[in-house]
Design a protein around this motif. Structure first.
Motif, short mmCIF file in Angstrom:
data_model
loop_
_atom_site.label_atom_id
_atom_site.label_comp_id
_atom_site.label_asym_id
_atom_site.label_seq_id
_atom_site.Cartn_x
_atom_site.Cartn_y
_atom_site.Cartn_z
N ASN A 125 0.90 -1.18 0.00
CA ASN A 125 0.00 0.00 0.00
C ASN A 125 0.93 1.22 0.00
O ASN A 125 1.60 1.51 1.00
N ILE A 173 0.12 5.45 3.16
CA ILE A 173 -0.60 5.16 4.40
C ILE A 173 -0.70 6.46 5.18
O ILE A 173 0.31 7.16 5.35
N GLU A 174 -1.90 6.83 5.61
CA GLU A 174 -2.09 8.10 6.31
C GLU A 174 -2.51 7.86 7.75
O GLU A 174 -3.29 6.96 8.06
N TYR A 175 -1.96 8.71 8.61
CA TYR A 175 -2.31 8.74 10.02
C TYR A 175 -2.61 10.19 10.41
O TYR A 175 -2.21 11.13 9.70
N ALA A 192 -0.01 3.80 15.42
CA ALA A 192 0.37 3.19 14.15
C ALA A 192 0.63 1.69 14.34
O ALA A 192 0.92 1.21 15.44
N LEU A 228 4.36 -1.85 9.32
CA LEU A 228 4.07 -1.85 7.89
C LEU A 228 4.02 -3.28 7.37
O LEU A 228 4.67 -4.19 7.91
N THR A 281 4.06 8.66 14.65
CA THR A 281 3.01 9.66 14.32
C THR A 281 3.07 10.90 15.20
O THR A 281 2.10 11.67 15.28
N ILE A 320 6.87 2.76 0.47
CA ILE A 320 5.62 3.02 1.21
C ILE A 320 5.78 4.40 1.85
O ILE A 320 6.70 4.60 2.66
N VAL A 379 4.44 7.07 4.34
CA VAL A 379 3.56 7.21 5.51
C VAL A 379 3.39 8.72 5.76
O VAL A 379 4.37 9.44 6.00
#
Length: 747
Positions: free
Chosen positions: A93, A96-98, A104, A107, A134, A158, A160
């Motif tokens: 993916n 990836i959003e936080y 979190a 991964l 995060t 990836i 983030v």
């Protein structure tokens, strides 16, 4: 015999299949044989002894060929297939959003024998999948590869993203006035949630509507949620302001109909005027009441402070009806020199005027002047209990001229039995009363004469003129005429006459003017003469007795008559003389018409009214003779004459700089030194006064003509601060430059 041997030579021994991964470091190919030759094709081409090194840059299969040569015979070519394996990166993916401080998780990627890296290339991989941090907003890239059949794939990336979400955009302070219609609060953002507290509590998607019933401040909070992240809360303070009090007004104002009204003036800030107690649109323009019609009108005014409009104050303007004009006798008639009485009118609180409009009235009723014929209008108003003055009633006072005394002539002498004819000459339309031989009243005809006939007389007949009337004015007469019946001796007959001096003050009469029928025989006319036939002003007012002498041959007879001499009233003359005058201590002088009059007159030395067109002089007139016009007036007649006035200075016209003036004043309205008075400056006709502050900023400038032009201590309508200021006087006179003085303003 030749023997031919055909050698069968086998191909070199090789590893027919060699595998690499993309970008592996390949080594030169090898084969077991003698005198090897390497080819890129199965047949043909030219061989090389240099063993090739496979290219692993690209995935795919490449065939290489090799032969050996023994005893000059080259073998078939052996084939070596080199396969470069292309291995795809693991499936991930890629984004990836936080939200900041989200929990979190490690991964993940789909592939075999995964290795995780912090860089796109290089570095050492780890089989331990990382867990994103995060705590801080931003983006971090993580890399992962897989290994299959000994080949490590490219690294998949990836990203983030840790989102930092700002609070919604709001208007942080919203103000209302008490009882305003509030609207729901608004904010710019997505998926808004509204709170009553800065932290904690449960949000609602329903935007609140502030309550404006009570003055004060209330805080409202709102957040937005994007991609599942809720922002911090923005605060909106709603302030409900108390209403100001209504403006201070004079609640009742009165005018009379037609009176000049002024704009209404309440005390307050940011005033708005209305025609109704509630509703409607206000205007900043203060209304000026209309006084054309009696009645009451209400005006409403509010003030606005801090954006809040007060309740409206009411101003009632009452326009009071005027009383009717006083009741008067609109036409009052007199004859010249009648004894007039004070004018009267029926009304309350009478005021008398000399004009139909304007001017100042007096409570003293006027007494008409009957010295001169003509019409004069007098005006009178009354004021009722409401203080309203009526329109003015007009009284026309007509002063009628006296009739002119007629002259009577006869046909004397006549013979007995003839008609005696008396001819009365005068103003057409005048009625003359007679007695004597005939009695009654006769009217002078349009021709200017009327004949009175006594029929068939046998002896002398006499007619006496006893009175005359022109319809307006009457006066007694004393004229007499006689018709003599002459049948014999010489008879002198004289009649009284009235004569008027000419413009030069002289008159000469002929014997015939006095002769009233002197005769001899029957109707024969003798020669007649007078002892006095010239008259002048010395004879006016005193009847002159003259002697008429009738002569025929050596016979003579005399008769006396009275000559009444009247002055000539149309010889008005103005006579002026040149004079020299000296200004007084203030540099001013006023002269009277009598100072220039040099014997203006009319009639026989009577003095007319005199006036001057210029009677005031100052320093500007020194050195240049001034021509003035003297006007003499008598009734409707005027005459003019000019004279030269030479103005002399007395020393005060030699203007120099002002020695001193008050250098301090206090414009506090107490009536003492409220303005900057500069005594004597008005004598400098071209002066200019300027006031500066100590920063040399101009506050005031004027041409000073007296205290009315003095500085009142203001700039742009506001009093200046206490302190020192500079006063500069430009005299603008030859030999004088300017003068500067420090002045002080105090309260």
């Amino acid at each position: 015999m030749i023997e031919v041997r055909v050698n069968a030579l086998s191909a070199p021994s090789v590893n027919s299949f060699v595998e690499y991964c993309i970008d592996d470091n390949a080594v030169a190919l090898t084969a077991t044989g003698d005198n090897l030759l390497w080819y890129t094709e199965a047949t043909g081409g030219s061989g090389t002894t240099q063993a090739p090194t496979p290219n692993t840059a690209t995935a795919g299969e490449t065939s290489y060929y090799v032969s050996q040569t023994i005893d000059g015979c080259e073998s078939e070519r052996a084939v070596i297939v080199v396969r470069v394996n292309a291995l795809s990166a693991p499936s991930v993916n890629s984004l990836i959003e936080y939200c900041i401080d989200d929990n979190a998780v490690a991964l993940t990627a789909t592939g075999d024998n995964l290795l995780w890296y912090t860089k796109a290339t290089g570095g050492s991989g780890t089989t331990q999948a990382p867990t994103p941090n995060t705590a801080t907003a931003g983006e971090t890239s993580y890399y992962v590869s897989q290994t299959i059949d000994g080949c490590e794939s490219e690294r998949a990336v990836i990203v983030v993203r840790v989102n930092a979400l700002s609070a919604p955009s709001v208007n942080s302070l919203i103000e209302y006035c008490i009882d305003d219609n509030a609207v729901a609060l608004t904010a710019t953002g997505d998926n808004l949630l509204w709170y009553t507290e800065a932290t904690g509590g449960s949000g609602t998607t329903q935007a609140p509507t502030p309550n404006t019933a009570t003055a004060g401040e209330t805080s409202y909070y709102v957040s937005q949620t994007i991609n599942g992240c809720e922002s911090e809360r923005a605060v909106i303070v709603v302030r409900v302001n108390a209403l100001p009090v209504a403006p201070s007004v004079d609640s009742f104002i009165e005018y009379c109909v037609g009176e000049t009204a002024v704009a209404l003036t309440p005390i307050g800030d940011n005033l708005l005027w209305y025609t109704e107690a509630t509703g409607g649109s206000g205007t900043t323009q203060a209304p000026t009441p209309n006084t054309a019609t009696a009645g009451e009108t209400s005006y409403y005014v509010s003030q606005t402070i801090d954006g809040c409009e007060s309740k409206r104050a009411v101003i009632v303007v009452r326009v009071k009806a005027l009383p009717v004009a006083p009741s008067v006798n609109s036409l009052v008639e007199y004859c010249i020199d009648d004894n007039a009485v004070v004018l009267t009118a029926t009304g309350d609180n009478l005021l008398w005027y000399t004009k139909a409009t304007g001017g100042s009235g007096t409570t003293q009723a006027p007494t008409p002047n009957t010295a001169t014929a003509g019409e004069t209008s007098y005006y009178v108003s009354q004021t009722n209990g409401n203080g309203c003055e009526s329109e003015r009633a007009v009284i026309v006072v007509r002063v009628n001229a006296l009739p002119v005394a007629p002259i009577i002539h006869t046909n004397s002498p006549i013979c007995s039995g003839e008609d005696a004819v008396f001819t009365i000459a005068g103003t057409p339309g005048d009625n003359v009363t007679i007695d004597g031989a005939l009695k009654g009243t006769v009217t002078i005809e349009a021709s200017g004469t009327v004949d009175v006939t006594v029929n068939r007389v046998s002896s002398s007949a006499t007619i006496n003129l006893t009175g005359i009337s022109n319809g307006n004015c009457s006066m007694p007469l004393t004229g007499t005429a006689t018709v003599a019946v002459q049948d014999g001796p010489l008879t002198a007959i004289a009649q009284n006459i009235t004569v008027q001096l000419d413009a030069s003050g002289q008159v000469t009469i002929a014997p015939e003017d006095v002769d009233d029928g002197s005769s001899y025989g029957c109707g024969s006319t003798p020669n007649v003469s007078l002892d006095i036939d010239s008259f002048d002003c010395d004879d006016v007012g005193t009847p002159v007795k003259v002697t008429l002498t009738a002569a025929q041959g050596n016979n003579w007879d005399t008769a006396t008559a009275v000559v009444t001499v009247e002055a000539h009233l149309d010889n008005l003359v103005a006579i002026a003389k040149d004079i020299a005058v000296q200004l007084d201590a203030s540099g001013q002088l006023t002269i009277a018409p009598e100072d220039v009059d040099d014997g203006s007159s009319y009639g026989c030395g009577s003095t007319p009214n005199v006036s001057l067109d210029i009677d005031s002089f100052d320093c500007d007139d020194v050195g240049t003779p001034v021509t003035v016009t003297l006007t003499a007036t008598q009734g409707n007649q005027t005459a003019t004459a000019t004279a030269t006035v030479t103005v002399e200075a007395n020393g005060n016209c030699e203007l120099g700089p002002l020695v001193d003036f008050n250098i301090g004043f206090s414009p506090n309205g107490d009536g003492i030194a409220d303005t900057l008075v500069i005594e004597g400056l008005e004598h400098y006709k071209n002066n200019v006064v300027r006031i500066y502050n100590l920063s040399q900023h101009l506050l005031f400038t004027a041409h000073y003509r007296g205290p009315g032009d003095a500085w009142d201590g203001t700039y742009k309508g506001r009093l200046v601060p206490v302190g020192s200021y500079l006063c500069v006087i430009d005299y603008n006179e030859p030999g004088l430059d300017q003068e500067a003085k420090m002045i002080y303003v105090n309260y």
